[in-house]
Design a protein around this motif. Structure first.
Motif, PDB file in Angstrom:
ATOM      1  N   GLU A  10     -10.683   1.453  -0.475  1.00  0.00           N
ATOM      2  CA  GLU A  10     -11.631   0.816  -1.393  1.00  0.00           C
ATOM      3  C   GLU A  10     -10.941  -0.197  -2.300  1.00  0.00           C
ATOM      4  N   ARG A  11      -9.665   0.023  -2.587  1.00  0.00           N
ATOM      5  CA  ARG A  11      -8.891  -0.923  -3.407  1.00  0.00           C
ATOM      6  C   ARG A  11      -8.347  -2.089  -2.588  1.00  0.00           C
ATOM      7  N   GLY A  12      -8.457  -2.013  -1.276  1.00  0.00           N
ATOM      8  CA  GLY A  12      -7.915  -3.068  -0.424  1.00  0.00           C
ATOM      9  C   GLY A  12      -6.409  -2.986  -0.257  1.00  0.00           C
ATOM     10  N   ASP A  13      -5.823  -1.803  -0.519  1.00  0.00           N
ATOM     11  CA  ASP A  13      -4.374  -1.645  -0.416  1.00  0.00           C
ATOM     12  C   ASP A  13      -3.906  -1.363   1.003  1.00  0.00           C
ATOM     13  N   VAL A  14      -4.840  -1.043   1.905  1.00  0.00           N
ATOM     14  CA  VAL A  14      -4.472  -0.763   3.286  1.00  0.00           C
ATOM     15  C   VAL A  14      -5.618  -1.196   4.183  1.00  0.00           C
ATOM     16  N   SER A  15      -5.280  -1.605   5.407  1.00  0.00           N
ATOM     17  CA  SER A  15      -6.289  -2.001   6.378  1.00  0.00           C
ATOM     18  C   SER A  15      -6.087  -1.212   7.666  1.00  0.00           C
TER      19      SER A  15
END
Length: 453
Positions: free
Chosen positions: A142-147
């Motif tokens: 949700e934080r965009g720290d991993v894809s």
């Protein structure tokens, strides 16, 4: 003919790493699973904890990742392994680190109770294999720290326990981030209907391998049950522990609060005891487990967070202080003893309100557990027993009805019988350690806030 790891087609670098471990010959689950995983098949593995499942899925994944020959892109993950508890995630990651020694494969782990910032920083460089608890992974997504758009492998370890802990909604949310074109592996110790449905949803024409009947406990474990009121459990546990001084015991409670209070009571009685449960930070849990593994503690009190995948060879005794409200968890609890070919003992305490749980366990085992003390509770006693959460008013060390430890038990006449005395406003029976809603059966909450992670 004996099968070796080399016979399974693993790469030379992996075989070289295995030479430095205690794994000399593949276990049955590894012999059956590794060739199918190497061939790219989806797989459903049924095996109890302690059978070598981590190597069964970890070694072929490493083999396939090594074939890629280039590092992962920033923030991306090539293989995702989901496990229900922090301890199991840590154990899987530690094993993978051993297998990857001397290779360029990067293993990362993310769990709740640890620094979110540090985990995000590590993932900036990408990871070949990410081992995670569902809640913390969702936080990072949700934080965009991993894809997960480049994730080609998904492993669900201890899938039945994940469902027991209410992680199904988290799994659905995570799965949406992973490409449909992937290899999915599901490992479970039991095969309830929910697991079959999960397999149908996420696996494509899976190969099914099974090395032991689901739910079957290790034959070397001596099992017994002691029928007694909740208020007497602590004193009886003390008596049992004093019978085997210096030998390690694992005590399972149902709730975080009750397990912590029991641990403090045991310490007050002179036992070297510690506790792990969902209210402890990751550092606290890791430190306590390390102390227990190093025999610095004789007794570890835990909720079901410790029942899966934790390998502590020195444990000789398992006590079910509270009966598990999920019968399969009984198998996983007692499976913490009799490790590595050793023998073990499991003793369960059953209060009147827990007769239903005990009967469910015996139905799963397809046998009656031998009685060590007391007698099965009569139906009218079970019906009159306080429901979970109603008997919280007793102080530690008190016997049934709230009397002090060592005092004469209060004799209560049944309603309507001759000699029954008016008792005024009824007091809650039992003690602080009465069964309540299980730690793993929490009400549904936002996926990002779920514990344990």
């Amino acid at each position: 003919m004996t099968t070796t790891f080399a016979d399974l087609g693993l790469s030379d670098s992996i075989l070289k790493a295995l030479e430095k471990t205690t794994l000399k010959m593949p276990s049955p689950i590894q012999v059956q699973a590794i060739p199918h995983i190497m061939a790219g098949k989806d797989l459903m593995g049924l095996a109890q904890t302690g059978t070598g499942k981590t190597a069964a899925f970890g070694l072929p994944l490493l083999h396939r990742i090594l074939d890629l020959g280039h590092p992962p892109a920033p923030k991306t993950v090539r293989a995702l392994i989901l496990a229900p508890t922090r301890e199991l995630v840590s154990q899987i990651a530690d094993n993978l680190e051993i297998f990857t020694k001397g290779t360029a494969v990067k293993v990362a782990m993310v769990v709740g109770g640890a620094s979110l910032f540090k985990q995000a920083e590590k993932l900036k460089r990408g990871a070949d294999i990410l081992v995670a608890t569902p809640g913390r992974l969702i936080d990072l997504l949700e934080r965009g720290d991993v894809s997960l758009h480049a994730t080609g492998y998904l492993v669900l370890d201890e899938a039945d326990h994940m469902l027991d802990m209410g992680f199904i909604h988290s799994l659905r949310k995570i799965a949406k981030h992973i490409p449909l074109k992937r290899q999915t592996l599901l490992f479970s110790a039991t095969m309830p209907k929910d697991i079959e449905e999960l397999a149908e949803t996420y696996l494509q024409n899976p190969i099914k391998v099974q090395v032991a009947p689901p739910g079957k406990p290790v034959e070397r474990i001596d099992q017994g049950v002691h029928y007694l009121p909740n208020g007497d459990k602590a004193l009886v546990l003390k008596e049992y522990l004093l019978k085997h001084p210096g030998e390690q015991a694992l005590v399972f409670g149902r709730t975080k609060h009750g397990s912590e209070k029991l641990m403090k009571l045991l310490v007050a009685w002179g036992f070297k005891a510690g506790s792990i449960h969902g209210n402890k930070s990751q550092n606290q849990r890791d430190r306590t487990l390390t102390e227990f593994r190093n025999a610095e503690l004789d007794v570890l009190v835990a909720t079901d967070v410790a029942a899966r995948g934790i390998d502590i060879p020195g444990v000789r005794y398992v006590y079910n202080y509270d009966m598990p409200n999920v019968p399969e968890n009984y198998v996983h609890r007692i499976g913490r003893t009799a490790r590595a070919g050793k023998e073990g003992t499991s003793i369960s305490f059953c209060a009147p309100a827990e007769m239903g749980e005990l009967q469910a366990v015996e139905k799963l085992l397809k046998k009656t557990i031998p009685v060590l003390g007391g007698a099965p509770w009569a139906a009218d006693v079970v019906a009159a027993a306080p429901k979970p959460g109603q008997n919280r008013g007793q102080r530690p060390g008190q016997g049934r009805g709230g009397q002090k430890a060592g005092s004469q038990p209060i004799q209560r006449a049944a309603p309507g019988k001759p000699g029954a005395k008016p008792q005024g406003k009824p007091k809650p029976a039992g003690g602080n350690f009465a069964p309540r809603r299980s730690e793993g059966a929490a009400k549904p909450r936002a996926a990002g806030n779920r514990t344990p992670r």
